[in-house]
Design an enzyme around this catalytic site. Structure first.
Site, PDB file in Angstrom:
ATOM      1  CG  HIS A  88      -4.070  -4.762  11.724  1.00 10.90           C
ATOM      2  ND1 HIS A  88      -2.987  -5.393  11.148  1.00 10.90           N
ATOM      3  CD2 HIS A  88      -3.695  -3.464  11.878  1.00 10.90           C
ATOM      4  CE1 HIS A  88      -2.010  -4.516  10.963  1.00 10.90           C
ATOM      5  NE2 HIS A  88      -2.418  -3.344  11.400  1.00 10.90           N
TER       6      HIS A  88
ATOM      7  CE  LYS B 274      -0.467  -0.386   5.036  1.00 10.61           C
ATOM      8  NZ  LYS B 274      -1.239  -1.073   6.090  1.00 10.61           N
TER       9      LYS B 274
ATOM     10  CE1 TYR C  95      12.127  31.929   4.368  1.00 13.52           C
ATOM     11  CE2 TYR C  95      12.351  29.543   4.158  1.00 13.52           C
ATOM     12  CZ  TYR C  95      12.089  30.785   3.595  1.00 13.52           C
ATOM     13  OH  TYR C  95      11.777  30.867   2.268  1.00 13.52           O
TER      14      TYR C  95
ATOM     15  CB  CYS D 123      13.979  26.080   2.925  1.00 15.74           C
ATOM     16  SG  CYS D 123      15.171  27.094   3.823  1.00 15.74           S
TER      17      CYS D 123
ATOM     18  NE  ARG E 122      -6.895  -0.207  10.866  1.00 14.04           N
ATOM     19  CZ  ARG E 122      -5.640  -0.358  10.420  1.00 14.04           C
ATOM     20  NH1 ARG E 122      -4.786   0.670  10.494  1.00 14.04           N
ATOM     21  NH2 ARG E 122      -5.211  -1.503   9.911  1.00 14.04           N
TER      22      ARG E 122
ATOM     23  NE  ARG F 146      -3.045  -8.286   7.433  1.00 20.11           N
ATOM     24  CZ  ARG F 146      -3.697  -8.791   8.490  1.00 20.11           C
ATOM     25  NH1 ARG F 146      -4.353  -9.933   8.397  1.00 20.11           N
ATOM     26  NH2 ARG F 146      -3.685  -8.154   9.639  1.00 20.11           N
TER      27      ARG F 146
ATOM     28  CG  ASP G 203      11.824  23.913  -2.957  1.00 25.41           C
ATOM     29  OD1 ASP G 203      10.963  23.021  -2.972  1.00 25.41           O
ATOM     30  OD2 ASP G 203      11.551  25.128  -3.077  1.00 25.41           O
TER      31      ASP G 203
END
Ligand SMILES: *Cc1c(COP(=O)(O)O)cnc(C)c1O
Length: 375
Positions: free
Chosen positions: A166, A39, A269, A316, A135, A225, A318
């Site tokens: 689970h 997933k 920053y 930051c 759940r 799993r 990027d």
């Protein structure tokens, strides 16, 4: 490697995936088969790179995804084994489940009825049983849960092939975690006993997650799993595993600028870092828009030319800066290692109060995943 990848990229080690799978399998009873949990694009590692490898090289026949788009993606990649959706699918999508032959987790009787209402052909389901995760899944006493599952089993166009539950705490380190996990397993198999007594025999009755399989909980589970350990991370790093998994992802970027700064220079920053001496800093080409956590500001470390460098100031969007005072010969274009086998997603997670799962899932789509492994 293509030039365009050379800003920030993730390297995926398929041999590590294979190693983790092979070692994990050895821990399972012979009659327990592997269901690889892929997933969220293999927890951020890239389903495109990993899932075909699992099918072709390791003959994996069972996969679990979180939603129907992920399931359809797998079919379009040529995956022909069983695909189970662990999460929610709007019942209106029942015809798609049939068309792509994808198995749906069924949460309760009312959901099964809705699926049936929209179905234009047989929809395969595994019914979730809530044994303490609170759940999804049928609730109540084991007798009530079995009765509800029995009702689901006779609904038109619903083909009940399995039940699953689970574990919430199979990776826990306390005695109470062990107790709770055993209680969940007992409850689950009690439900199955009642079903069998009523003449309902299911192909799949599964309870093990990575931790369950590694620590021997839930014996009798037809499937394990396998999720996080496949990617070389720990369900909980505080609890050792029977083998040391190999981390699959390395995150890389490059140096875009190198500069010397005087004592008293504010960096990034909010000026959260101010140098107390003359230093050399490098600017690195990754940031929180790549999924490199901003919480690593003034905390994280990266490796350049084999030396560990501390992040200076805030990460930051990027870019970020780090202390390269001791890195000899550093140049613009040098490779920077943000995450690898020596500084894993689990290590990064520990620094910022989360789990390795979240760190790799958060690496964003703009970061190309590349693999050097051939198969
Ligand atoms: C995600 C998930 C798993 C895999 O869990 P890991 O801890 O990664 O092994 C197994 N079962 C269900 C129902 C899940 O949602």
């Amino acid at each position: 490697m293509e030039d365009l990848l050379m800003r920030c990229w993730a390297e995926i080690d398929l041999d590590a995936v294979g190693y983790n799978l092979t070692e994990y399998k050895k821990l399972l009873p012979r009659d327990t088969e592997l269901m690889c949990v892929v997933k969220a694009s293999c927890y951020g590692h890239s389903d495109e790179l990993i899932v075909p490898y699992l099918q072709e090289v390791h003959n994996v026949e069972y996969f679990a995804v979180s939603n129907i788009e992920e399931g359809i993606r797998l079919r379009e990649m040529g995956i022909n084994g069983d695909i189970l959706i662990l999460g929610y699918t709007p019942p209106e999508c029942a015809p798609k489940l049939h068309e792509y032959d994808i198995i749906q987790a069924c949460t309760e009787l009312s959901y099964a009825k809705k699926l049936s209402f929209y179905a234009e052909g047989r929809v395969r389901v595994h019914c979730a049983v809530d044994t303490g995760m609170t759940r999804i899944g049928v609730t109540g006493t084991p007798e009530e849960q079995a009765a509800e599952i029995e009702e689901i089993s006779v609904i038109e166009n619903i083909s009940l092939e399995g039940i699953f539950t689970h574990f919430s705490s199979a990776d826990g380190v306390d005695a109470s975690d062990e107790e709770y996990t055993k209680m969940q397993a007992e409850r689950f198999f009690r439900v199955n006993e009642i079903l069998e007594a009523g003449g309902i025999r299911l192909k799949h009755v599964h309870i093990k997650n990575s931790a369950g399989g590694a620590y021997g909980y839930g014996e009798g589970s037809t499937l394990a799993r396998l999720g996080i350990i496949l990617y070389g991370l720990y369900p909980d790093p505080k609890k050792p595993l029977p083998f040391e998994p190999k981390p699959v992802m390395a995150l890389k970027a490059v140096v875009s600028q190198v500069k010397e700064i005087e004592a008293g220079t504010a960096v990034s920053y909010g000026r959260t870092f101010v140098s107390d001496r003359k230093m050399k800093l490098a600017t690195v080409t990754a940031g929180y828009a790549d999924g490199y956590p901003r919480a690593l500001s003034n905390k994280g470390t990266v490796v350049i030319r084999g030396r560990k460098c501390r992040i200076t100031g805030r990460v930051c969007m990027d870019q970020f800066m780090c202390d390269v005072t001791d890195v000899e010969g550093i140049e613009v274009g040098d490779e920077v290692t943000l995450m690898d086998k020596d500084n894993t997603a689990d290590d990064i997670a520990a620094l910022i109060g989360t789990i390795g799962y979240e760190v790799t899932c958060d690496i964003t789509a703009r970061v190309p995943r590349v693999t050097v492994s051939e198969y």
